[in-house]
Design a protein around this motif. Structure first.
Motif, PDB file in Angstrom:
ATOM      1  N   LEU A  48       0.826  -1.203   0.000  1.00 24.32           N
ATOM      2  CA  LEU A  48       0.000   0.000   0.000  1.00 24.32           C
ATOM      3  C   LEU A  48       0.862   1.256   0.000  1.00 24.32           C
ATOM      4  O   LEU A  48       0.475   2.275  -0.596  1.00 24.32           O
ATOM      5  N   GLN A  49       2.025   1.222   0.635  1.00 28.49           N
ATOM      6  CA  GLN A  49       2.925   2.368   0.585  1.00 28.49           C
ATOM      7  C   GLN A  49       3.375   2.621  -0.859  1.00 28.49           C
ATOM      8  O   GLN A  49       3.413   3.770  -1.311  1.00 28.49           O
ATOM      9  N   VAL A  50       3.691   1.557  -1.573  1.00 26.43           N
ATOM     10  CA  VAL A  50       4.078   1.700  -2.981  1.00 26.43           C
ATOM     11  C   VAL A  50       2.908   2.256  -3.791  1.00 26.43           C
ATOM     12  O   VAL A  50       3.069   3.171  -4.603  1.00 26.43           O
ATOM     13  N   ARG A  51       1.722   1.721  -3.568  1.00 30.96           N
ATOM     14  CA  ARG A  51       0.561   2.150  -4.350  1.00 30.96           C
ATOM     15  C   ARG A  51       0.207   3.608  -4.099  1.00 30.96           C
ATOM     16  O   ARG A  51      -0.132   4.342  -5.043  1.00 30.96           O
ATOM     17  N   THR A  52       0.249   4.042  -2.849  1.00 34.29           N
ATOM     18  CA  THR A  52      -0.081   5.442  -2.573  1.00 34.29           C
ATOM     19  C   THR A  52       0.960   6.378  -3.170  1.00 34.29           C
ATOM     20  O   THR A  52       0.621   7.458  -3.667  1.00 34.29           O
ATOM     21  N   LEU A  53       2.219   5.984  -3.151  1.00 36.62           N
ATOM     22  CA  LEU A  53       3.278   6.826  -3.700  1.00 36.62           C
ATOM     23  C   LEU A  53       3.181   6.904  -5.222  1.00 36.62           C
ATOM     24  O   LEU A  53       3.342   7.979  -5.811  1.00 36.62           O
ATOM     25  N   ALA A  54       2.915   5.757  -5.866  1.00 32.31           N
ATOM     26  CA  ALA A  54       2.890   5.704  -7.326  1.00 32.31           C
ATOM     27  C   ALA A  54       1.538   6.091  -7.918  1.00 32.31           C
ATOM     28  O   ALA A  54       1.421   6.209  -9.143  1.00 32.31           O
ATOM     29  N   GLY A  55       0.526   6.286  -7.073  1.00 34.20           N
ATOM     30  CA  GLY A  55      -0.791   6.643  -7.585  1.00 34.20           C
ATOM     31  C   GLY A  55      -1.553   5.486  -8.180  1.00 34.20           C
ATOM     32  O   GLY A  55      -2.418   5.676  -9.045  1.00 34.20           O
ATOM     33  N   LEU A  56      -1.253   4.284  -7.721  1.00 37.18           N
ATOM     34  CA  LEU A  56      -1.940   3.089  -8.215  1.00 37.18           C
ATOM     35  C   LEU A  56      -3.251   2.890  -7.458  1.00 37.18           C
ATOM     36  O   LEU A  56      -3.438   3.432  -6.368  1.00 37.18           O
ATOM     37  N   PRO A  57      -4.159   2.077  -7.999  1.00 38.08           N
ATOM     38  CA  PRO A  57      -5.427   1.840  -7.294  1.00 38.08           C
ATOM     39  C   PRO A  57      -5.195   1.200  -5.924  1.00 38.08           C
ATOM     40  O   PRO A  57      -4.298   0.364  -5.751  1.00 38.08           O
ATOM     41  N   LEU A  58      -6.003   1.613  -4.955  1.00 37.93           N
ATOM     42  CA  LEU A  58      -5.968   1.016  -3.625  1.00 37.93           C
ATOM     43  C   LEU A  58      -7.095  -0.004  -3.524  1.00 37.93           C
ATOM     44  O   LEU A  58      -8.236   0.282  -3.880  1.00 37.93           O
ATOM     45  N   VAL A  59      -6.765  -1.186  -3.062  1.00 42.27           N
ATOM     46  CA  VAL A  59      -7.772  -2.219  -2.847  1.00 42.27           C
ATOM     47  C   VAL A  59      -7.804  -2.535  -1.355  1.00 42.27           C
ATOM     48  O   VAL A  59      -6.770  -2.504  -0.677  1.00 42.27           O
ATOM     49  N   ALA A  60      -8.991  -2.815  -0.855  1.00 40.79           N
ATOM     50  CA  ALA A  60      -9.112  -3.144   0.563  1.00 40.79           C
ATOM     51  C   ALA A  60      -8.355  -4.428   0.848  1.00 40.79           C
ATOM     52  O   ALA A  60      -8.609  -5.459   0.214  1.00 40.79           O
ATOM     53  N   PRO A  61      -7.394  -4.401   1.771  1.00 41.95           N
ATOM     54  CA  PRO A  61      -6.635  -5.622   2.062  1.00 41.95           C
ATOM     55  C   PRO A  61      -7.512  -6.664   2.742  1.00 41.95           C
ATOM     56  O   PRO A  61      -8.423  -6.341   3.496  1.00 41.95           O
ATOM     57  N   ARG A  62      -7.204  -7.918   2.472  1.00 45.34           N
ATOM     58  CA  ARG A  62      -7.944  -9.039   3.054  1.00 45.34           C
ATOM     59  C   ARG A  62      -6.984  -9.862   3.903  1.00 45.34           C
ATOM     60  O   ARG A  62      -5.958 -10.324   3.414  1.00 45.34           O
ATOM     61  N   GLN A  63      -7.314 -10.042   5.170  1.00 47.82           N
ATOM     62  CA  GLN A  63      -6.500 -10.897   6.032  1.00 47.82           C
ATOM     63  C   GLN A  63      -6.985 -12.325   5.888  1.00 47.82           C
ATOM     64  O   GLN A  63      -8.127 -12.647   6.197  1.00 47.82           O
ATOM     65  N   HIS A  64      -6.108 -13.199   5.420  1.00 45.23           N
ATOM     66  CA  HIS A  64      -6.499 -14.580   5.163  1.00 45.23           C
ATOM     67  C   HIS A  64      -6.151 -15.526   6.308  1.00 45.23           C
ATOM     68  O   HIS A  64      -6.617 -16.676   6.316  1.00 45.23           O
ATOM     69  N   SER A  65      -5.346 -15.063   7.292  1.00 46.28           N
ATOM     70  CA  SER A  65      -4.945 -15.939   8.396  1.00 46.28           C
ATOM     71  C   SER A  65      -4.837 -15.135   9.686  1.00 46.28           C
ATOM     72  O   SER A  65      -4.307 -14.014   9.666  1.00 46.28           O
ATOM     73  N   PRO A  66      -5.292 -15.689  10.804  1.00 50.85           N
ATOM     74  CA  PRO A  66      -4.937 -15.080  12.093  1.00 50.85           C
ATOM     75  C   PRO A  66      -3.416 -15.043  12.229  1.00 50.85           C
ATOM     76  O   PRO A  66      -2.710 -15.914  11.689  1.00 50.85           O
ATOM     77  N   ALA A  67      -2.906 -14.038  12.944  1.00 45.62           N
ATOM     78  CA  ALA A  67      -1.453 -13.881  13.019  1.00 45.62           C
ATOM     79  C   ALA A  67      -1.041 -13.280  14.352  1.00 45.62           C
ATOM     80  O   ALA A  67      -1.793 -12.542  14.993  1.00 45.62           O
ATOM     81  N   LEU A  68       0.192 -13.599  14.749  1.00 47.47           N
ATOM     82  CA  LEU A  68       0.842 -12.973  15.895  1.00 47.47           C
ATOM     83  C   LEU A  68       2.278 -12.691  15.497  1.00 47.47           C
ATOM     84  O   LEU A  68       2.967 -13.578  14.981  1.00 47.47           O
ATOM     85  N   MET A  69       2.716 -11.457  15.704  1.00 43.63           N
ATOM     86  CA  MET A  69       4.060 -11.041  15.331  1.00 43.63           C
ATOM     87  C   MET A  69       4.897 -10.795  16.578  1.00 43.63           C
ATOM     88  O   MET A  69       4.473 -10.100  17.493  1.00 43.63           O
ATOM     89  N   LEU A  70       6.088 -11.378  16.618  1.00 47.56           N
ATOM     90  CA  LEU A  70       7.045 -11.184  17.704  1.00 47.56           C
ATOM     91  C   LEU A  70       8.211 -10.350  17.195  1.00 47.56           C
ATOM     92  O   LEU A  70       8.824 -10.694  16.174  1.00 47.56           O
ATOM     93  N   ASN A  71       8.527  -9.263  17.893  1.00 49.47           N
ATOM     94  CA  ASN A  71       9.745  -8.512  17.574  1.00 49.47           C
ATOM     95  C   ASN A  71      10.959  -9.301  18.045  1.00 49.47           C
ATOM     96  O   ASN A  71      10.949  -9.877  19.144  1.00 49.47           O
ATOM     97  N   LEU A  72      11.997  -9.313  17.242  1.00 47.03           N
ATOM     98  CA  LEU A  72      13.238  -9.997  17.591  1.00 47.03           C
ATOM     99  C   LEU A  72      14.282  -8.929  17.904  1.00 47.03           C
ATOM    100  O   LEU A  72      14.839  -8.302  16.995  1.00 47.03           O
ATOM    101  N   LEU A  73      14.517  -8.712  19.198  1.00 47.94           N
ATOM    102  CA  LEU A  73      15.435  -7.675  19.639  1.00 47.94           C
ATOM    103  C   LEU A  73      16.832  -8.240  19.881  1.00 47.94           C
ATOM    104  O   LEU A  73      17.021  -9.449  20.038  1.00 47.94           O
TER     105      LEU A  73
END
Length: 412
Positions: free
Chosen positions: A316-341
Protein backbone atom coordinates in the motif's frame (compact mmCIF):
# COMPACT_ATOMS: atom_id res chain seq x y z
CA UNK A 1 -11.38 19.25 3.67
CA UNK A 2 -8.17 20.41 2.04
CA UNK A 3 -5.05 19.70 4.07
CA UNK A 4 -1.27 20.00 3.92
CA UNK A 5 -0.88 16.60 2.29
CA UNK A 6 -2.92 17.49 -0.81
CA UNK A 7 -1.16 18.21 -4.09
CA UNK A 8 -2.35 21.15 -6.16
CA UNK A 9 -2.89 19.12 -9.35
CA UNK A 10 -3.73 15.44 -9.81
CA UNK A 11 -0.75 13.44 -11.01
CA UNK A 12 -0.82 10.62 -13.54
CA UNK A 13 0.01 7.24 -11.99
CA UNK A 14 3.53 5.89 -12.23
CA UNK A 15 2.76 2.55 -13.78
CA UNK A 16 4.98 -0.50 -13.23
CA UNK A 17 7.23 -1.40 -16.15
CA UNK A 18 7.27 2.10 -17.65
CA UNK A 19 10.10 4.57 -18.12
CA UNK A 20 10.53 7.47 -15.74
CA UNK A 21 11.37 11.10 -16.32
CA UNK A 22 15.07 10.37 -16.93
CA UNK A 23 14.39 7.74 -19.58
CA UNK A 24 15.26 4.99 -17.11
CA UNK A 25 12.92 2.43 -15.48
CA UNK A 26 10.45 4.21 -13.22
CA UNK A 27 12.25 4.70 -9.91
CA UNK A 28 10.84 5.16 -6.41
CA UNK A 29 13.06 6.75 -3.78
CA UNK A 30 13.10 6.44 -0.01
CA UNK A 31 14.75 8.58 2.64
CA UNK A 32 16.10 6.24 5.31
CA UNK A 33 17.87 2.92 5.19
CA UNK A 34 16.25 0.93 8.02
CA UNK A 35 14.10 -2.17 7.91
CA UNK A 36 10.97 -0.25 6.89
CA UNK A 37 12.86 1.10 3.89
CA UNK A 38 14.09 -2.39 3.09
CA UNK A 39 10.58 -3.83 3.05
CA UNK A 40 9.33 -0.88 0.96
CA UNK A 41 12.12 -1.50 -1.57
CA UNK A 42 11.29 -5.21 -1.74
CA UNK A 43 7.59 -4.46 -2.34
CA UNK A 44 8.43 -1.93 -5.06
CA UNK A 45 10.88 -4.27 -6.76
CA UNK A 46 8.26 -7.04 -6.92
CA UNK A 47 6.13 -4.70 -9.03
CA UNK A 48 9.05 -3.94 -11.34
CA UNK A 49 10.07 -0.52 -10.05
CA UNK A 50 13.68 0.48 -9.64
CA UNK A 51 14.52 2.01 -6.26
CA UNK A 52 16.99 4.44 -4.75
CA UNK A 53 17.82 4.87 -1.07
CA UNK A 54 19.35 7.93 0.58
CA UNK A 55 20.98 6.83 3.81
CA UNK A 56 24.24 7.92 5.53
CA UNK A 57 25.19 4.42 6.77
CA UNK A 58 26.98 2.10 4.35
CA UNK A 59 25.48 -1.22 5.50
CA UNK A 60 21.88 -0.33 6.31
CA UNK A 61 19.09 -2.88 5.70
CA UNK A 62 17.50 -0.91 2.85
CA UNK A 63 20.81 -0.09 1.16
CA UNK A 64 21.76 -3.78 1.17
CA UNK A 65 18.56 -4.52 -0.78
CA UNK A 66 18.95 -1.67 -3.26
CA UNK A 67 21.74 -1.14 -5.82
CA UNK A 68 21.17 2.64 -5.94
CA UNK A 69 22.45 3.89 -2.59
CA UNK A 70 23.10 7.60 -2.14
CA UNK A 71 25.29 7.68 0.95
CA UNK A 72 24.81 11.17 2.35
CA UNK A 73 23.13 12.87 5.26
CA UNK A 74 19.38 13.37 4.96
CA UNK A 75 19.83 17.14 4.71
CA UNK A 76 22.78 17.11 2.28
CA UNK A 77 21.85 19.30 -0.74
CA UNK A 78 23.88 17.28 -3.23
CA UNK A 79 22.46 13.99 -1.99
CA UNK A 80 18.90 15.31 -2.16
CA UNK A 81 19.54 16.62 -5.66
CA UNK A 82 20.80 13.17 -6.73
CA UNK A 83 17.70 11.53 -5.24
CA UNK A 84 15.41 13.95 -7.09
CA UNK A 85 17.30 13.43 -10.34
CA UNK A 86 17.11 9.64 -10.16
CA UNK A 87 13.58 9.20 -8.83
CA UNK A 88 10.04 9.74 -10.09
CA UNK A 89 8.46 9.84 -6.61
CA UNK A 90 9.89 9.80 -3.09
CA UNK A 91 8.78 8.64 0.36
CA UNK A 92 10.34 8.30 3.81
CA UNK A 93 10.71 5.26 6.03
CA UNK A 94 10.80 7.08 9.37
CA UNK A 95 9.45 10.35 10.71
CA UNK A 96 12.64 11.92 12.00
CA UNK A 97 14.05 12.86 8.60
CA UNK A 98 14.22 16.67 8.26
CA UNK A 99 10.83 17.94 7.12
CA UNK A 100 12.71 20.65 5.23
CA UNK A 101 14.32 17.96 3.07
CA UNK A 102 10.90 16.57 2.14
CA UNK A 103 9.67 20.11 1.43
CA UNK A 104 12.58 20.72 -0.97
CA UNK A 105 12.12 17.37 -2.69
CA UNK A 106 8.40 18.07 -3.14
CA UNK A 107 9.31 21.02 -5.35
CA UNK A 108 11.03 18.59 -7.69
CA UNK A 109 9.06 15.33 -7.50
CA UNK A 110 5.89 13.90 -5.95
CA UNK A 111 6.52 13.21 -2.25
CA UNK A 112 4.28 11.25 0.11
CA UNK A 113 3.74 11.72 2.98
CA UNK A 114 4.04 15.49 2.83
CA UNK A 115 6.57 17.53 4.74
CA UNK A 116 3.71 19.10 6.73
CA UNK A 117 2.39 15.70 7.87
CA UNK A 118 5.86 14.53 8.87
CA UNK A 119 6.52 17.79 10.73
CA UNK A 120 3.28 17.31 12.65
CA UNK A 121 4.32 13.80 13.73
CA UNK A 122 7.74 15.13 14.80
CA UNK A 123 6.19 17.50 17.33
CA UNK A 124 4.01 16.05 20.09
CA UNK A 125 2.59 19.49 20.83
CA UNK A 126 1.32 19.94 17.27
CA UNK A 127 0.24 16.30 17.07
CA UNK A 128 -1.90 16.53 20.20
CA UNK A 129 -3.40 19.79 19.00
CA UNK A 130 -4.48 18.03 15.80
CA UNK A 131 -5.91 15.11 17.76
CA UNK A 132 -7.82 17.53 19.98
CA UNK A 133 -9.19 19.35 16.94
CA UNK A 134 -10.45 16.05 15.50
CA UNK A 135 -11.99 14.88 18.79
CA UNK A 136 -15.35 16.68 18.43
CA UNK A 137 -15.94 14.85 15.15
CA UNK A 138 -14.49 11.46 16.06
CA UNK A 139 -15.42 11.29 19.73
CA UNK A 140 -11.85 10.15 20.47
CA UNK A 141 -9.20 12.49 21.87
CA UNK A 142 -5.78 12.37 23.52
CA UNK A 143 -5.15 11.82 27.21
CA UNK A 144 -5.47 14.96 29.35
CA UNK A 145 -2.24 16.87 28.88
CA UNK A 146 -0.39 20.14 29.38
CA UNK A 147 2.30 21.77 27.26
CA UNK A 148 5.46 22.74 29.15
CA UNK A 149 7.79 25.15 27.39
CA UNK A 150 8.68 27.59 30.18
CA UNK A 151 9.04 27.73 33.96
CA UNK A 152 5.67 29.46 34.08
CA UNK A 153 4.10 26.52 32.22
CA UNK A 154 5.73 24.13 34.68
CA UNK A 155 4.27 25.88 37.72
CA UNK A 156 0.83 26.16 36.08
CA UNK A 157 0.42 22.39 35.57
CA UNK A 158 -2.84 21.22 37.20
CA UNK A 159 -2.36 18.68 39.97
CA UNK A 160 -5.01 16.55 38.23
CA UNK A 161 -2.36 15.62 35.62
CA UNK A 162 -0.24 13.88 38.25
CA UNK A 163 0.88 11.19 38.28
CA UNK A 164 1.83 11.61 34.66
CA UNK A 165 4.36 10.94 31.92
CA UNK A 166 6.61 13.78 30.81
CA UNK A 167 7.58 13.45 27.15
CA UNK A 168 9.88 15.59 25.06
CA UNK A 169 7.98 17.27 22.24
CA UNK A 170 10.53 16.12 19.68
CA UNK A 171 12.70 13.08 18.95
CA UNK A 172 11.03 10.63 21.33
CA UNK A 173 10.93 7.07 19.97
CA UNK A 174 10.59 3.58 21.46
CA UNK A 175 10.16 5.00 24.95
CA UNK A 176 13.07 7.45 24.74
CA UNK A 177 12.67 11.01 26.03
CA UNK A 178 10.03 10.01 28.59
CA UNK A 179 9.90 10.00 32.40
CA UNK A 180 7.15 9.09 34.85
CA UNK A 181 6.49 11.71 37.51
CA UNK A 182 4.26 11.60 40.59
CA UNK A 183 4.72 14.94 42.31
CA UNK A 184 5.41 18.56 41.30
CA UNK A 185 8.97 18.16 42.60
CA UNK A 186 9.53 15.08 40.44
CA UNK A 187 8.05 16.92 37.47
CA UNK A 188 10.44 19.83 37.89
CA UNK A 189 13.43 17.50 38.28
CA UNK A 190 12.43 15.48 35.21
CA UNK A 191 12.03 18.61 33.07
CA UNK A 192 15.49 19.77 34.10
CA UNK A 193 16.93 16.33 33.39
CA UNK A 194 15.40 16.40 29.90
CA UNK A 195 17.20 19.68 29.25
CA UNK A 196 14.23 22.02 29.79
CA UNK A 197 13.20 21.45 26.18
CA UNK A 198 9.54 21.78 25.17
CA UNK A 199 7.60 18.84 26.62
CA UNK A 200 4.12 17.43 27.01
CA UNK A 201 2.88 16.11 30.35
CA UNK A 202 0.21 13.44 29.96
CA UNK A 203 -1.89 12.14 32.81
CA UNK A 204 -0.95 8.54 33.60
CA UNK A 205 -3.81 6.25 32.62
CA UNK A 206 -4.57 2.70 33.68
CA UNK A 207 -4.46 0.78 30.42
CA UNK A 208 -6.53 -2.25 29.53
CA UNK A 209 -4.68 -2.71 26.27
CA UNK A 210 -3.03 -0.92 23.35
CA UNK A 211 -4.27 -0.87 19.77
CA UNK A 212 -3.08 0.46 16.44
CA UNK A 213 -4.84 1.05 13.13
CA UNK A 214 -3.16 1.30 9.74
CA UNK A 215 -4.82 3.33 7.01
CA UNK A 216 -3.65 4.10 3.48
CA UNK A 217 -4.89 7.18 1.62
CA UNK A 218 -4.28 8.10 -2.00
CA UNK A 219 -3.99 11.51 -3.60
CA UNK A 220 -7.58 11.21 -4.79
CA UNK A 221 -8.80 10.74 -1.22
CA UNK A 222 -9.49 7.01 -1.61
CA UNK A 223 -8.79 5.24 1.67
CA UNK A 224 -8.43 1.64 2.85
CA UNK A 225 -7.49 0.21 6.24
CA UNK A 226 -6.60 -2.90 8.21
CA UNK A 227 -8.58 -4.00 11.26
CA UNK A 228 -7.16 -2.77 14.58
CA UNK A 229 -4.37 -4.91 15.98
CA UNK A 230 -3.58 -5.41 19.66
CA UNK A 231 -0.07 -4.53 20.83
CA UNK A 232 2.09 -5.26 23.85
CA UNK A 233 5.03 -2.98 24.67
CA UNK A 234 7.91 -3.76 26.99
CA UNK A 235 10.26 -0.97 28.12
CA UNK A 236 8.66 1.31 25.53
CA UNK A 237 9.41 -1.03 22.60
CA UNK A 238 6.79 -3.09 20.79
CA UNK A 239 7.16 -6.72 21.87
CA UNK A 240 4.28 -8.40 20.02
CA UNK A 241 1.23 -7.70 17.90
CA UNK A 242 -1.87 -9.87 17.85
CA UNK A 243 -3.92 -9.69 14.65
CA UNK A 244 -6.73 -12.13 15.25
CA UNK A 245 -10.03 -10.86 13.81
CA UNK A 246 -13.00 -11.20 16.11
CA UNK A 247 -10.97 -10.94 19.32
CA UNK A 248 -11.72 -7.23 19.76
CA UNK A 249 -15.11 -5.77 20.67
CA UNK A 250 -16.82 -4.70 17.44
CA UNK A 251 -17.83 -1.25 18.69
CA UNK A 252 -14.32 -0.47 19.91
CA UNK A 253 -12.80 -1.56 16.59
CA UNK A 254 -15.25 0.55 14.61
CA UNK A 255 -14.50 3.66 16.67
CA UNK A 256 -10.74 3.20 16.29
CA UNK A 257 -11.02 2.81 12.53
CA UNK A 258 -13.36 5.80 12.18
CA UNK A 259 -11.06 8.03 14.25
CA UNK A 260 -8.00 6.94 12.25
CA UNK A 261 -9.65 7.62 8.91
CA UNK A 262 -10.84 11.02 10.12
CA UNK A 263 -7.34 12.02 11.25
CA UNK A 264 -5.92 11.04 7.86
CA UNK A 265 -8.66 12.87 5.96
CA UNK A 266 -8.36 16.04 8.03
CA UNK A 267 -4.63 16.10 7.27
CA UNK A 268 -5.18 15.57 3.56
CA UNK A 269 -2.73 12.75 4.15
CA UNK A 270 -1.17 10.72 1.32
CA UNK A 271 0.54 7.44 2.19
CA UNK A 272 0.36 4.81 4.92
CA UNK A 273 -0.45 6.16 8.38
CA UNK A 274 -0.49 4.35 11.72
CA UNK A 275 -2.57 5.65 14.63
CA UNK A 276 -1.91 4.22 18.10
CA UNK A 277 -4.58 4.07 20.79
CA UNK A 278 -4.91 3.24 24.46
CA UNK A 279 -7.97 1.43 25.80
CA UNK A 280 -8.82 2.54 29.34
CA UNK A 281 -11.43 1.38 31.81
CA UNK A 282 -14.32 3.86 31.90
CA UNK A 283 -16.84 1.50 33.46
CA UNK A 284 -18.29 0.38 30.13
CA UNK A 285 -18.10 -3.14 28.77
CA UNK A 286 -15.76 -2.20 25.92
CA UNK A 287 -13.66 0.51 27.54
CA UNK A 288 -12.83 3.98 26.21
CA UNK A 289 -10.40 4.87 23.44
CA UNK A 290 -7.64 7.45 23.90
CA UNK A 291 -5.38 8.65 21.09
CA UNK A 292 -1.68 8.11 21.75
CA UNK A 293 0.36 9.07 18.71
CA UNK A 294 0.68 8.71 14.95
CA UNK A 295 3.43 7.46 12.66
CA UNK A 296 3.47 8.80 9.06
CA UNK A 297 4.75 5.55 7.57
CA UNK A 298 4.28 1.79 7.76
CA UNK A 299 4.54 0.58 11.33
CA UNK A 300 6.15 -2.23 13.31
CA UNK A 301 2.69 -3.41 14.38
CA UNK A 302 1.74 -3.90 10.72
CA UNK A 303 4.56 -6.28 9.81
CA UNK A 304 2.18 -9.24 10.12
CA UNK A 305 0.48 -8.02 6.91
CA UNK A 306 3.44 -9.37 4.91
CA UNK A 307 2.41 -12.94 5.73
CA UNK A 308 -1.24 -12.79 6.82
CA UNK A 309 -2.79 -10.47 4.20
CA UNK A 310 -3.12 -10.46 0.44
CA UNK A 311 -1.86 -6.86 0.31
CA UNK A 312 0.79 -5.77 2.82
CA UNK A 313 1.27 -2.33 4.34
CA UNK A 314 4.37 -1.94 2.13
CA UNK A 315 2.37 -2.80 -0.99
CA UNK A 316 0.00 0.00 0.00
CA UNK A 317 2.92 2.37 0.58
CA UNK A 318 4.08 1.70 -2.98
CA UNK A 319 0.56 2.15 -4.35
CA UNK A 320 -0.08 5.44 -2.57
CA UNK A 321 3.28 6.83 -3.70
CA UNK A 322 2.89 5.70 -7.33
CA UNK A 323 -0.79 6.64 -7.58
CA UNK A 324 -1.94 3.09 -8.22
CA UNK A 325 -5.43 1.84 -7.29
CA UNK A 326 -5.97 1.02 -3.62
CA UNK A 327 -7.77 -2.22 -2.85
CA UNK A 328 -9.11 -3.14 0.56
CA UNK A 329 -6.64 -5.62 2.06
CA UNK A 330 -7.94 -9.04 3.05
CA UNK A 331 -6.50 -10.90 6.03
CA UNK A 332 -6.50 -14.58 5.16
CA UNK A 333 -4.94 -15.94 8.40
CA UNK A 334 -4.94 -15.08 12.09
CA UNK A 335 -1.45 -13.88 13.02
CA UNK A 336 0.84 -12.97 15.89
CA UNK A 337 4.06 -11.04 15.33
CA UNK A 338 7.04 -11.18 17.70
CA UNK A 339 9.74 -8.51 17.57
CA UNK A 340 13.24 -10.00 17.59
CA UNK A 341 15.43 -7.68 19.64
CA UNK A 342 19.19 -7.76 19.97
CA UNK A 343 19.26 -9.39 23.41
CA UNK A 344 18.17 -12.68 21.81
CA UNK A 345 21.68 -12.89 20.31
CA UNK A 346 23.22 -13.18 23.82
CA UNK A 347 22.96 -15.87 26.48
CA UNK A 348 22.23 -15.33 30.18
CA UNK A 349 25.92 -14.58 30.82
CA UNK A 350 26.01 -11.94 28.06
CA UNK A 351 27.99 -14.10 25.66
CA UNK A 352 27.13 -13.93 21.93
CA UNK A 353 25.03 -16.78 20.58
CA UNK A 354 23.00 -17.59 17.50
CA UNK A 355 19.26 -18.09 18.06
CA UNK A 356 17.98 -21.57 17.20
CA UNK A 357 16.41 -20.68 13.87
CA UNK A 358 16.15 -24.33 12.81
CA UNK A 359 13.85 -25.10 15.74
CA UNK A 360 11.80 -21.95 15.09
CA UNK A 361 11.40 -22.70 11.39
CA UNK A 362 10.27 -26.23 12.20
CA UNK A 363 7.10 -24.72 13.68
CA UNK A 364 4.04 -24.60 11.42
CA UNK A 365 3.22 -21.15 10.08
CA UNK A 366 6.53 -19.58 11.11
CA UNK A 367 7.68 -16.68 8.90
CA UNK A 368 11.13 -15.33 9.80
CA UNK A 369 12.25 -11.86 8.68
CA UNK A 370 15.81 -10.80 9.53
CA UNK A 371 16.82 -7.30 8.53
CA UNK A 372 20.49 -7.78 7.69
CA UNK A 373 21.86 -5.77 10.62
CA UNK A 374 25.41 -6.84 11.36
CA UNK A 375 25.62 -5.93 15.05
CA UNK A 376 23.14 -7.10 17.66
CA UNK A 377 22.55 -4.75 20.60
CA UNK A 378 19.98 -4.95 23.40
CA UNK A 379 16.80 -3.20 22.31
CA UNK A 380 17.82 -3.09 18.65
CA UNK A 381 15.21 -4.45 16.23
CA UNK A 382 17.03 -7.22 14.39
CA UNK A 383 14.00 -8.84 12.78
CA UNK A 384 10.53 -10.15 13.41
CA UNK A 385 8.78 -13.49 13.44
CA UNK A 386 5.18 -13.84 12.32
CA UNK A 387 3.15 -16.94 13.20
CA UNK A 388 0.07 -17.71 11.12
CA UNK A 389 -2.42 -20.56 11.34
CA UNK A 390 -6.02 -21.61 10.80
CA UNK A 391 -7.27 -20.45 14.22
CA UNK A 392 -6.23 -17.85 16.81
CA UNK A 393 -5.76 -20.63 19.36
CA UNK A 394 -3.26 -22.45 17.17
CA UNK A 395 -1.42 -19.22 16.37
CA UNK A 396 -1.06 -18.36 20.05
CA UNK A 397 0.14 -21.86 20.91
CA UNK A 398 2.76 -21.79 18.15
CA UNK A 399 3.87 -18.28 19.12
CA UNK A 400 4.38 -19.38 22.73
CA UNK A 401 6.45 -22.32 21.53
CA UNK A 402 8.58 -19.98 19.41
CA UNK A 403 9.02 -17.59 22.34
CA UNK A 404 10.18 -20.44 24.57
CA UNK A 405 12.77 -21.50 21.97
CA UNK A 406 14.09 -17.97 21.58
CA UNK A 407 13.98 -16.96 25.24
CA UNK A 408 11.27 -14.31 24.83
CA UNK A 409 9.35 -13.72 28.06
CA UNK A 410 5.77 -15.07 28.04
CA UNK A 411 2.78 -12.75 27.90
CA UNK A 412 -0.69 -12.91 29.46
Amino acid sequence: MSGPGNLAQPLPPLLPGTLGHAGQPCTLGVLGGGQLGRMFVQAAQRLGYACAVLEPESHSPAALACPQHIQTDYADPQGLAQLAQRCDAITTEFENVPAEALHWLAQQRPVAPSAAAVALAQDRIAEKAHFSACAPLSGVGPAPYAVIETEADLHAVPVTLLPGILKTARLGYDGKGQQRVHTPAELQAAWQQLGQVPCVLERLLTLQEELSVLVARGRDGQMVHYPPQRNLHRDGILALTQACPGRLAAGLAERAVAASRLIAAQLGYVGVLCIEFFVIDDGSAEGALVLNEMAPRPHNSGHYTLDACDVSQFDLQVRTLAGLPLVAPRQHSPALMLNLLGELWFDAQGQPRSPDWAAVLALPGAHLHLYGKHEARPGRKMGHLTLTGPTPEQVHATARAAAAILGIAPWP
